[in-house]
Design an enzyme around this catalytic site. Structure first.
Site, PDB file in Angstrom:
ATOM      1  N   ARG A 129      -8.856  12.427  11.605  1.00 42.45           N
ATOM      2  CA  ARG A 129      -7.618  12.150  11.891  1.00 42.45           C
ATOM      3  C   ARG A 129      -6.659  13.622  12.079  1.00 42.45           C
ATOM      4  O   ARG A 129      -6.905  14.405  11.284  1.00 42.45           O
ATOM      5  CB  ARG A 129      -6.936  11.042  10.956  1.00 42.45           C
ATOM      6  CG  ARG A 129      -7.634   9.615  11.253  1.00 42.45           C
ATOM      7  CD  ARG A 129      -7.124   8.716  10.257  1.00 42.45           C
ATOM      8  NE  ARG A 129      -5.780   8.402  10.734  1.00 42.45           N
ATOM      9  CZ  ARG A 129      -5.009   7.594   9.959  1.00 42.45           C
ATOM     10  NH1 ARG A 129      -5.480   6.941   8.791  1.00 42.45           N
ATOM     11  NH2 ARG A 129      -3.642   7.370  10.092  1.00 42.45           N
ATOM     12  N   SER A 162       6.902   9.920  11.897  1.00 42.58           N
ATOM     13  CA  SER A 162       5.826   9.603  11.024  1.00 42.58           C
ATOM     14  C   SER A 162       6.368   9.605   9.491  1.00 42.58           C
ATOM     15  O   SER A 162       6.825  10.928   9.169  1.00 42.58           O
ATOM     16  CB  SER A 162       4.650  10.720  11.236  1.00 42.58           C
ATOM     17  OG  SER A 162       4.047  10.562   9.945  1.00 42.58           O
ATOM     18  N   ARG A 204       2.948   6.062  -3.401  1.00 39.67           N
ATOM     19  CA  ARG A 204       4.175   6.849  -3.700  1.00 39.67           C
ATOM     20  C   ARG A 204       4.411   6.698  -5.114  1.00 39.67           C
ATOM     21  O   ARG A 204       4.869   7.410  -5.943  1.00 39.67           O
ATOM     22  CB  ARG A 204       5.283   6.433  -3.040  1.00 39.67           C
ATOM     23  CG  ARG A 204       5.139   6.921  -1.393  1.00 39.67           C
ATOM     24  CD  ARG A 204       6.184   5.893  -0.711  1.00 39.67           C
ATOM     25  NE  ARG A 204       6.284   6.496   0.815  1.00 39.67           N
ATOM     26  CZ  ARG A 204       5.239   6.290   1.855  1.00 39.67           C
ATOM     27  NH1 ARG A 204       4.294   5.539   1.616  1.00 39.67           N
ATOM     28  NH2 ARG A 204       5.367   6.918   2.956  1.00 39.67           N
ATOM     29  N   LYS A 219      -4.666   5.940  14.414  1.00 36.23           N
ATOM     30  CA  LYS A 219      -4.724   5.335  13.416  1.00 36.23           C
ATOM     31  C   LYS A 219      -6.368   5.113  12.917  1.00 36.23           C
ATOM     32  O   LYS A 219      -7.003   6.117  13.243  1.00 36.23           O
ATOM     33  CB  LYS A 219      -4.190   3.795  13.384  1.00 36.23           C
ATOM     34  CG  LYS A 219      -2.404   3.875  13.650  1.00 36.23           C
ATOM     35  CD  LYS A 219      -1.832   4.561  12.544  1.00 36.23           C
ATOM     36  CE  LYS A 219      -0.547   4.583  12.690  1.00 36.23           C
ATOM     37  NZ  LYS A 219       0.415   5.514  11.858  1.00 36.23           N
ATOM     38  N   ARG A 244      -7.508  -3.437   9.927  1.00 40.84           N
ATOM     39  CA  ARG A 244      -6.035  -4.160  10.481  1.00 40.84           C
ATOM     40  C   ARG A 244      -6.877  -4.881  11.923  1.00 40.84           C
ATOM     41  O   ARG A 244      -6.207  -5.856  12.392  1.00 40.84           O
ATOM     42  CB  ARG A 244      -4.995  -3.337  10.800  1.00 40.84           C
ATOM     43  CG  ARG A 244      -4.446  -2.932   9.739  1.00 40.84           C
ATOM     44  CD  ARG A 244      -2.897  -2.677   9.808  1.00 40.84           C
ATOM     45  NE  ARG A 244      -2.477  -1.578   8.989  1.00 40.84           N
ATOM     46  CZ  ARG A 244      -2.039  -1.946   7.515  1.00 40.84           C
ATOM     47  NH1 ARG A 244      -2.290  -3.023   7.106  1.00 40.84           N
ATOM     48  NH2 ARG A 244      -1.695  -0.817   6.898  1.00 40.84           N
ATOM     49  N   ASP A 248       1.988  -0.626  12.114  1.00 37.80           N
ATOM     50  CA  ASP A 248       0.771  -1.488  11.579  1.00 37.80           C
ATOM     51  C   ASP A 248       0.670  -2.982  11.930  1.00 37.80           C
ATOM     52  O   ASP A 248      -0.105  -3.471  11.709  1.00 37.80           O
ATOM     53  CB  ASP A 248       0.859  -1.198   9.945  1.00 37.80           C
ATOM     54  CG  ASP A 248       0.806  -0.032   9.437  1.00 37.80           C
ATOM     55  OD1 ASP A 248       0.299   1.083  10.295  1.00 37.80           O
ATOM     56  OD2 ASP A 248       1.188   0.423   8.570  1.00 37.80           O
ATOM     57  N   GLY A 292      -5.026   7.685   5.301  1.00 43.84           N
ATOM     58  CA  GLY A 292      -4.055   8.972   5.826  1.00 43.84           C
ATOM     59  C   GLY A 292      -2.939   8.960   5.064  1.00 43.84           C
ATOM     60  O   GLY A 292      -2.775  10.089   4.517  1.00 43.84           O
ATOM     61  N   LYS A 324       0.726  -1.345   0.156  1.00 46.30           N
ATOM     62  CA  LYS A 324       0.215   0.050   0.029  1.00 46.30           C
ATOM     63  C   LYS A 324       0.867   1.186  -0.074  1.00 46.30           C
ATOM     64  O   LYS A 324       0.635   2.136  -0.562  1.00 46.30           O
ATOM     65  CB  LYS A 324      -1.025   0.036   1.204  1.00 46.30           C
ATOM     66  CG  LYS A 324      -1.858   1.158   1.275  1.00 46.30           C
ATOM     67  CD  LYS A 324      -3.115   0.939   1.956  1.00 46.30           C
ATOM     68  CE  LYS A 324      -3.112   0.560   3.535  1.00 46.30           C
ATOM     69  NZ  LYS A 324      -3.233   1.634   4.270  1.00 46.30           N
ATOM     70  N   SER A 325       1.926   1.281   0.804  1.00 41.37           N
ATOM     71  CA  SER A 325       2.513   2.558   0.995  1.00 41.37           C
ATOM     72  C   SER A 325       3.514   2.637  -0.304  1.00 41.37           C
ATOM     73  O   SER A 325       3.544   3.944  -0.807  1.00 41.37           O
ATOM     74  CB  SER A 325       3.619   2.447   1.939  1.00 41.37           C
ATOM     75  OG  SER A 325       3.223   2.413   3.233  1.00 41.37           O
TER      76      SER A 325
HETATM   77  C1  S3P Z   1       2.531   5.149   6.224  1.00 42.75           C
HETATM   78  C2  S3P Z   1       3.015   5.229   7.593  1.00 42.75           C
HETATM   79  C3  S3P Z   1       2.691   4.974   8.696  1.00 42.75           C
HETATM   80  C4  S3P Z   1       1.657   3.773   8.545  1.00 42.75           C
HETATM   81  C5  S3P Z   1       0.475   3.876   7.532  1.00 42.75           C
HETATM   82  C6  S3P Z   1       1.217   3.899   6.298  1.00 42.75           C
HETATM   83  C7  S3P Z   1       3.050   5.387   5.007  1.00 42.75           C
HETATM   84  O1  S3P Z   1       1.808   6.165   9.253  1.00 42.75           O
HETATM   85  O2  S3P Z   1       0.762   3.448   9.833  1.00 42.75           O
HETATM   86  O3  S3P Z   1      -0.146   2.744   7.496  1.00 42.75           O
HETATM   87  O4  S3P Z   1       2.723   4.833   3.884  1.00 42.75           O
HETATM   88  O5  S3P Z   1       3.837   6.357   5.267  1.00 42.75           O
HETATM   89  P1  S3P Z   1       2.492   6.997   9.938  1.00 42.75           P
HETATM   90  O6  S3P Z   1       3.746   7.540   9.176  1.00 42.75           O
HETATM   91  O7  S3P Z   1       1.586   8.310  10.298  1.00 42.75           O
HETATM   92  O8  S3P Z   1       3.058   6.739  11.485  1.00 42.75           O
END
Ligand code: S3P
Length: 437
Positions: free
Chosen positions: A122, A167, A27, A342, A391, A315, A94, A22-23
């Site tokens: 959030r 973060s 990006r 979260k 989750r 996570d 988020g 996902k992350s």
């Molecule tokens: C993420 C960063 C984390 C994570 C989120 C995905 C990201 O959050 O909990 O599921 O893709 O950068 P934080 O950076 O706010 O801790």
């Protein structure tokens, strides 16, 4: 409409390929949209969160074509995005809203970024503060939550910023803003967080320098599109890993899992708990480490998790709590406050779920203690609320594999925000589940 899942005692065996991360997917979409030529993204995650970001980028005037297993994203360069006709909707994500805000902070047009009920609660001051210092104009609600109104401005300046919280989303919002800021941006992290943005910038030829917890990025340089291969999502794999560890006679192979060291602290903790996990076939997708994981049922012992590594398994904490329940001895988790911010208050949600199953946990001075019951333990029957958090839902589905009879997880639709293949993959590994829509 709400759906629910009945999860029953079962063992897991077989082989699966875990879907894209996902992350990295979020990006990849943003980098591809800002590149000055076309990019091909393979193995993009097909979750609601990622599809929302894809749709937002389309609304910003970027052409996207889906091929069999890939997406072609026709980037138009740093100045190529266009004024969206409608507000931009990020659903539950988020990551989607915060990273995209970093891009929209330096456009010539205004925009409004929104989300679902959970995202609308959030905290967004954590991004509006640094972005404002750079010259961006972000307006939040009186509670500092979305919708985020961004007033277009094209003149951002670089920033030297010591992040007050660890973060990756905040760091990445600043990095995306810094792409078009005048000067060299310097970010200092209190603890190392996931570094997918830095690695992807490096892969596509953006001049970024990283020295431990310090990152330097000079702005205003165009870059070309690229082929981006998204590794499998380690956070999704985590549920299957723990499922195989705690259910007897299990043995699974999970292929193509992203093994970026800023994400895999869960493996280190599980190994310290006596887990049978083997990393095979280690290789790279671009700058990202990838491998296959062989996991067998194990008799786990308790763990102590220090606050320094929390960002590297943030996570995975809910599913690690489940693992620690089936370990022998008391486990302790230090410095887990960020869990409260979260998709739900994950600390409260996990404690509430445990309580429904007759398990008591203690949380004082930002330390959670879980009294592990050992590998033979079976959970009593119960009905758990997911609090609409993917989750939490998946953690208790896995717990159900060790129920005396079954556990019912209410409001399980939310699993689609990150892992729509979760039920079918678990099913193919032999889990006994009943889903009702
Ligand atoms: C993420 C960063 C984390 C994570 C989120 C995905 C990201 O959050 O909990 O599921 O893709 O950068 P934080 O950076 O706010 O801790």
């Amino acid at each position: 409409m709400t759906s629910s899942i009945l999860s029953k005692p079962s063992s897991l065996s077989g082989e699966i390929k875990i879907p894209g991360d996902k992350s990295v997917s979020h990006r990849a979409i943003l980098c591809a949209a800002l590149a000055k030529s076309v990019s091909t993204v393979n193995n993009l995650q097909h979750s609601e969160d990622v599809l929302n970001t894809l749709n937002v980028v389309r609304q910003l005037g970027i052409r996207i074509e889906r091929e069999e297993t890939a997406y072609k994203i026709f980037g138009k360069g740093l100045k190529g995005l266009s004024n969206p006709k409608e507000d931009l909707y990020f659903g539950n994500s988020g990551t989607g809203i915060r990273l995209t805000a970093g891009v929209l902070a330096w456009q010539s047009f205004n925009s409004e970024l929104k989300g679902d009920f959970s995202l609308s609660k959030r905290p967004m001051q954590r991004i509006s503060e640094p972005l404002s210092i750079m010259g961006a104009k972000l307006l939040l609600t009186s509670e500092n939550t979305p919708p985020i109104k961004i007033i277009g401005t094209t003149n951002l300046s670089a920033i030297s910023y010591e992040m007050p919280i660890a973060s990756a989303q905040v760091k990445s919002a600043i990095l995306f803003a810094a792409l078009n800021a005048k000067g060299v941006t310097k970010i200092t992290e209190p603890l190392i967080t996931r570094n997918h943005t830095e690695l992807m910038f490096k892969q596509i030829g953006i001049d970024i320098q990283v020295n431990q917890n310090e990152i330097l990025l000079s702005g205003q340089n165009e870059f070309e599109g690229a082929q981006i291969d998204v590794p499998g999502d380690f956070s999704s794999a985590a549920f299957l890993i723990v499922g195989a560890l705690i259910s007897p006679n299990s043995s699974i192979l999970i292929r193509d899992v992203g093994l970026n060291s800023s994400r895999t602290a869960l493996i280190d903790v599980l190994l310290s708990m006596n887990a049978s996990i083997e990393i095979l076939n280690q290789r790279k997708f671009g700058e990202e480490e990838v491998g296959d994981l062989k996991v067998n049922s194990s008799e786990l012992v308790s763990c102590t998790v220090d606050s320094e590594i929390i960002p590297n398994l943030i996570d995975e904490l809910p599913i690690l709590f489940i693992a620690s329940l089936f370990a022998k001895g008391e486990s302790k988790f230090f410095g887990i406050e960020e869990l409260k911010h979260k998709e739900s208050d994950r600390l409260a949600a996990m404690q509430s779920g445990f309580e429904k199953l007759g398990i008591e946990t203690q949380y004082t001075n930002d330390i959670l203690s879980i009294d592990g019951k050992g590998s033979d333990f079976l959970l009593q029957e119960g009905q758990i609320d997911s609090f609409e958090d993917h989750r939490i839902a998946m953690s208790f589905v896995i717990a159900g594999l060790r129920a005396k009879k079954q556990i019912k997880i209410m409001n399980s639709d939310c699993i689609n925000t990150s892992f729509p293949e979760f039920i079918s993959q678990l099913d193919s590994l032999g889990a006994i589940l009943n889903e009702s829509k």
